[in-house]
Design a protein around this motif. Structure first.
Motif, short mmCIF file in Angstrom:
data_model
loop_
_atom_site.label_atom_id
_atom_site.label_comp_id
_atom_site.label_asym_id
_atom_site.label_seq_id
_atom_site.Cartn_x
_atom_site.Cartn_y
_atom_site.Cartn_z
N VAL A 277 4.18 1.34 3.34
CA VAL A 277 3.65 -0.02 3.30
C VAL A 277 4.79 -1.03 3.47
N THR B 264 3.86 6.72 0.20
CA THR B 264 2.88 5.73 0.66
C THR B 264 3.42 4.31 0.50
N THR C 69 0.77 5.71 6.53
CA THR C 69 0.50 4.36 6.03
C THR C 69 1.15 3.29 6.88
#
Length: 220
Positions: free
Chosen positions: A171, A167, A219
């Protein structure tokens, strides 16, 4: 029948699947995902995807193991082998269900729960598969007694490290892609290329560090 010699055919290997076939499939699913609905119902989706998938894998694996011990299969099966098999069959791909949901316009919350669970379910099963595969390799090389309690704890901790790491990688690459795209509006012809290239590079970077490339796609 296809006119291609057998020695020229490329066998389907895990490396070929995870590095070349899986990325575009997951990228397409993540790109068309309704983000607002997904994050509004993230807790429910995680409950179904993580707890439900782990429960399915353990239930199927333990059921097969004890059925083998009772002699139903004719011979006993190692526990780690049944768990490794159960981690592969616990993945759910409700393509037909989602197609029907979209056609009849069901409640959007129900749709995103099934859709989000199907995305994260794949990530969870991949993590479980690699964890059980590592345990099985240790058991075959040095025996089941070579797996210490610290190894089980490390496997449990790696689940969170891989998930959260994937994740975080998504990002980072998401911000990087947004920054680069600020300077590509004058070259529209190559702008779509950056989307595919940076998405694929983010997947490769996650796999390079043995993180979850699937969660990274969601993400980004």
């Amino acid at each position: 029948m296809s006119g291609i010699r057998d020695d020229k055919l490329q066998p389907l290997t895990p490396t070929l699947f995870f590095l070349y076939m899986l990325p575009p499939i997951v990228m397409d699913a993540g790109y068309h995902m309704p983000n607002r609905l997904f994050f509004d119902n993230l807790i429910s989706i995680l409950l179904y995807a993580v707890i439900g998938t782990v429960w399915n894998a353990l239930a199927i694996g333990l059921s097969l193991y004890y059925c083998a011990k009772l002699g139903i299969f004719g011979e006993p099966l190692p526990l780690l082998d049944t768990l490794l098999f159960s981690s592969t069959v616990s993945a759910v791909d409700p393509v037909a269900v989602l197609a029907i949901f979209e056609e009849i316009h069901v409640n959007e919350v129900l749709y995103i729960l099934v859709f989000g669970e199907s995305l994260l379910n794949d990530a969870v099963t991949v993590v479980l598969y690699h964890m059980f595969e590592g345990y099985a390799e240790m058991a075959y090389e040095d025996g089941i007694e070579s797996i210490l309690p610290i190894d089980y704890f490390a496997g449990f901790a790696s689940f969170f490290v891989i998930s959260l790491g994937g994740t975080a990688m998504g990002v980072i690459w998401g911000f990087l892609a947004a920054f680069v795209s600020r300077f590509t509006h004058h070259v529209k012809i190559i702008e779509p290329i950056f989307v595919f290239v940076m998405a694929y590079l983010s997947y490769l970077s996650a796999e390079m560090f043995h993180l979850s490339g699937i969660l990274r796609y969601i993400t980004i």
